[in-house]
Structure formats: C-alpha cells, structure tokens
Design a protein around this motif. Sequence first.
Motif, short mmCIF file in Angstrom:
data_model
loop_
_atom_site.label_atom_id
_atom_site.label_comp_id
_atom_site.label_asym_id
_atom_site.label_seq_id
_atom_site.Cartn_x
_atom_site.Cartn_y
_atom_site.Cartn_z
N TYR A 175 0.77 -1.24 0.00
CA TYR A 175 0.00 0.00 0.00
C TYR A 175 0.81 1.30 0.00
O TYR A 175 0.41 2.26 -0.67
CB TYR A 175 -1.04 -0.01 1.14
CG TYR A 175 -0.46 0.11 2.52
CD1 TYR A 175 -0.34 1.35 3.12
CD2 TYR A 175 -0.01 -1.02 3.20
CE1 TYR A 175 0.21 1.47 4.39
CE2 TYR A 175 0.54 -0.89 4.45
CZ TYR A 175 0.64 0.34 5.05
OH TYR A 175 1.18 0.46 6.30
N PRO A 176 1.97 1.41 0.69
CA PRO A 176 2.68 2.70 0.61
C PRO A 176 3.21 3.02 -0.79
O PRO A 176 3.50 4.18 -1.09
CB PRO A 176 3.85 2.54 1.60
CG PRO A 176 3.53 1.37 2.44
CD PRO A 176 2.61 0.51 1.62
N ARG A 177 3.32 2.01 -1.63
CA ARG A 177 3.82 2.24 -2.99
C ARG A 177 2.87 3.17 -3.77
O ARG A 177 3.29 3.89 -4.66
CB ARG A 177 4.01 0.93 -3.74
CG ARG A 177 5.06 0.02 -3.14
CD ARG A 177 6.42 0.65 -3.06
NE ARG A 177 6.96 0.83 -4.40
CZ ARG A 177 8.02 1.56 -4.68
NH1 ARG A 177 8.68 2.18 -3.74
NH2 ARG A 177 8.44 1.68 -5.91
N MET B 236 1.48 5.80 -2.66
CA MET B 236 1.90 7.17 -2.39
C MET B 236 3.08 7.55 -3.30
O MET B 236 3.16 8.66 -3.80
CB MET B 236 2.32 7.36 -0.93
CG MET B 236 1.28 7.00 0.12
SD MET B 236 -0.34 7.71 -0.14
CE MET B 236 -1.30 6.23 -0.44
N HIS B 237 3.96 6.58 -3.51
CA HIS B 237 5.08 6.79 -4.44
C HIS B 237 4.55 7.00 -5.86
O HIS B 237 5.02 7.90 -6.58
CB HIS B 237 6.02 5.59 -4.38
CG HIS B 237 7.21 5.71 -5.28
ND1 HIS B 237 8.21 6.65 -5.10
CD2 HIS B 237 7.54 5.02 -6.40
CE1 HIS B 237 9.11 6.52 -6.05
NE2 HIS B 237 8.72 5.54 -6.85
#
Length: 151
Positions: free
Chosen positions: A23-25, A27-28
Amino acid sequence: MTAFRNPIKVCFSDIDNAGIVYYPRFMHYFHLSIEEFFSKKLGIDFADLLHKRNVSLPTVHVQSDFRQRVKYGDRIDVEVRILKIGRTAITWGYKGYRGSSPEELLVEGHNTTVCVRTDTFEKIEVPEWLKKALTDYEEDCAQGAAQGSVS
C-alpha cells in the motif's frame, strides 16, 4: 482537455508477500505522477522547481482508498487533479485506473502539500505563477469534461 494521466507499470519490487502492491507504494505512484504532471502539463521540470525556483512541496496530509487489488505486471494510469489551492497549501487528488480498462478505478487518494522555500524550509505563499498554471489546468479539465458530456 481531459485530466492528465501518468502510466505506471507495477514492478516486482512494488509487491508484498500477498502478491499485490504494498500500500505505501501508491503514495510513491502519486508522487511520480506529480513530477510527470509538472513536466508534461506545466512545462517545469520538478528538479527545477526545487533547485532553480526554490519551491518545495512537502506533504502534510495524505489519505487513500484502495478499491481493487493490483498485481505485478499491471499498469496503472494515475490521474492528477487539483482539489484546492489555499494561501500556502495545495490539495492534490488522484485516481488510479487499470491501464487495460481505462475506467476501472483501482485506487483514489489525495494529499495536501505546503509551499516552502527549498533552501530554508520557510513556509511561503503559493507562487502566483503556480497558482495560475494550476487554475488554468483545472479550468481546461472542467471545460473538456463539459464538452465531452455534450452529445
């Protein structure tokens, strides 16, 4: 004009043990899309924004909703919108669509950035040239959407 969409291919390093995008990808992916947006829609290289124009846009808030799983090898088209331009902050909106099915919504989110001087990190007002460019972009998108809905 339609909203800018940046194509991103999901790499092996983007997935977790469940075989889906960690999931943080996302944001990338949103940030990569902003960099491409500046270059392709505003004609400003993001590095020039930081180093020549002395403007940085650190994120102070982020939110996202994940609609469907995304796997290794998938392509996501990340749409960039301007949700709000404040005195010192900009709220950006994103929608990620499956590349093979351009209207299949996978993820949506937004983040708020604050304008600061790159060299001192002092908060500044959104520069007039940036405010105008972003406002023009959103007006063009709204006009394009209105023309597209007229049959």
